[in-house]
Design a protein around this motif. Structure first.
Motif, mmCIF file in Angstrom:
data_model
loop_
_atom_site.group_PDB
_atom_site.id
_atom_site.type_symbol
_atom_site.label_atom_id
_atom_site.label_comp_id
_atom_site.label_asym_id
_atom_site.label_seq_id
_atom_site.Cartn_x
_atom_site.Cartn_y
_atom_site.Cartn_z
ATOM 1 N N SER A 192 -3.330 -0.232 25.571
ATOM 2 C CA SER A 192 -3.456 -0.686 26.900
ATOM 3 C C SER A 192 -3.206 0.343 27.822
ATOM 4 O O SER A 192 -3.135 0.128 29.289
ATOM 5 N N SER A 193 -3.085 1.514 27.350
ATOM 6 C CA SER A 193 -2.553 2.761 28.186
ATOM 7 C C SER A 193 -3.819 3.616 28.434
ATOM 8 O O SER A 193 -3.441 4.827 28.777
ATOM 9 N N GLY A 194 -4.987 3.109 28.196
ATOM 10 C CA GLY A 194 -6.145 3.952 28.351
ATOM 11 C C GLY A 194 -7.044 3.939 29.550
ATOM 12 O O GLY A 194 -6.646 3.031 30.610
ATOM 13 N N LEU A 250 -9.601 -1.385 31.105
ATOM 14 C CA LEU A 250 -9.386 0.076 31.231
ATOM 15 C C LEU A 250 -9.489 0.213 32.786
ATOM 16 O O LEU A 250 -10.935 0.055 33.119
ATOM 17 N N GLN A 251 -8.900 0.936 33.335
ATOM 18 C CA GLN A 251 -9.200 1.520 34.619
ATOM 19 C C GLN A 251 -10.143 2.680 34.795
ATOM 20 O O GLN A 251 -10.253 3.316 33.740
ATOM 21 N N TYR A 258 -6.745 7.702 26.111
ATOM 22 C CA TYR A 258 -5.411 7.023 25.843
ATOM 23 C C TYR A 258 -4.339 7.947 25.931
ATOM 24 O O TYR A 258 -4.235 9.008 25.454
ATOM 25 N N LEU A 259 -3.427 7.379 26.848
ATOM 26 C CA LEU A 259 -2.211 8.428 27.110
ATOM 27 C C LEU A 259 -1.050 8.288 25.923
ATOM 28 O O LEU A 259 -0.455 9.293 25.733
ATOM 29 N N THR A 260 -1.114 7.205 25.124
ATOM 30 C CA THR A 260 -0.391 6.988 23.917
ATOM 31 C C THR A 260 -1.183 6.348 22.982
ATOM 32 O O THR A 260 -2.431 6.028 23.219
ATOM 33 N N ASN A 261 -0.676 5.793 21.978
ATOM 34 C CA ASN A 261 -1.422 4.965 20.762
ATOM 35 C C ASN A 261 -1.355 3.525 21.356
ATOM 36 O O ASN A 261 -1.958 2.812 20.594
ATOM 37 N N ASP A 262 -0.842 3.603 22.341
ATOM 38 C CA ASP A 262 -0.886 2.012 23.013
ATOM 39 C C ASP A 262 -2.260 1.611 23.440
ATOM 40 O O ASP A 262 -2.910 2.231 24.538
ATOM 41 N N THR A 302 -11.916 -2.607 36.612
ATOM 42 C CA THR A 302 -11.718 -2.446 35.252
ATOM 43 C C THR A 302 -12.837 -2.449 34.255
ATOM 44 O O THR A 302 -13.695 -3.366 34.891
ATOM 45 N N SER A 360 -11.552 -2.971 23.732
ATOM 46 C CA SER A 360 -10.572 -2.450 24.419
ATOM 47 C C SER A 360 -9.842 -3.755 25.375
ATOM 48 O O SER A 360 -10.597 -4.750 25.792
#
Length: 74
Positions: free
Chosen positions: A60-62, A35-36, A54-58, A19, A32
């Motif tokens: 931690s989801s990137g 991130l993976q 990012y998959l969502t506005n979160d 990460t 951030s």
């Protein structure tokens, strides 16, 4: 966070977990969370410019989908 696709600079690398942390200079140097990295790509180096999705506005989801050549952005 206003965009699901961001460009930032690698500020920390965790090789064991594969990460990185990324700094976004366009957002007051927001950093951030871990991130993976996509499996197909090499681990970026410190100060590399990377493209993050990012998959969502979160925040931690990137994940980092690759590094960018700095001359592309100038």
């Amino acid at each position: 966070m206003n965009s699901l696709t961001r460009i930032g600079t690698v500020s920390r690398i965790n090789i064991k977990e594969a990460t990185v942390d990324v700094v976004y200079s366009d957002s007051d140097d927001m950093v951030s969370s871990d991130l993976q990295i996509l499996k197909e790509h090499d681990m970026p180096k410190l100060d590399d410019m990377v493209l993050v999705v990012y998959l969502t506005n979160d925040p931690s989801s990137g994940f980092v989908i690759g590094t960018l050549r700095s001359e592309v952005l100038t």
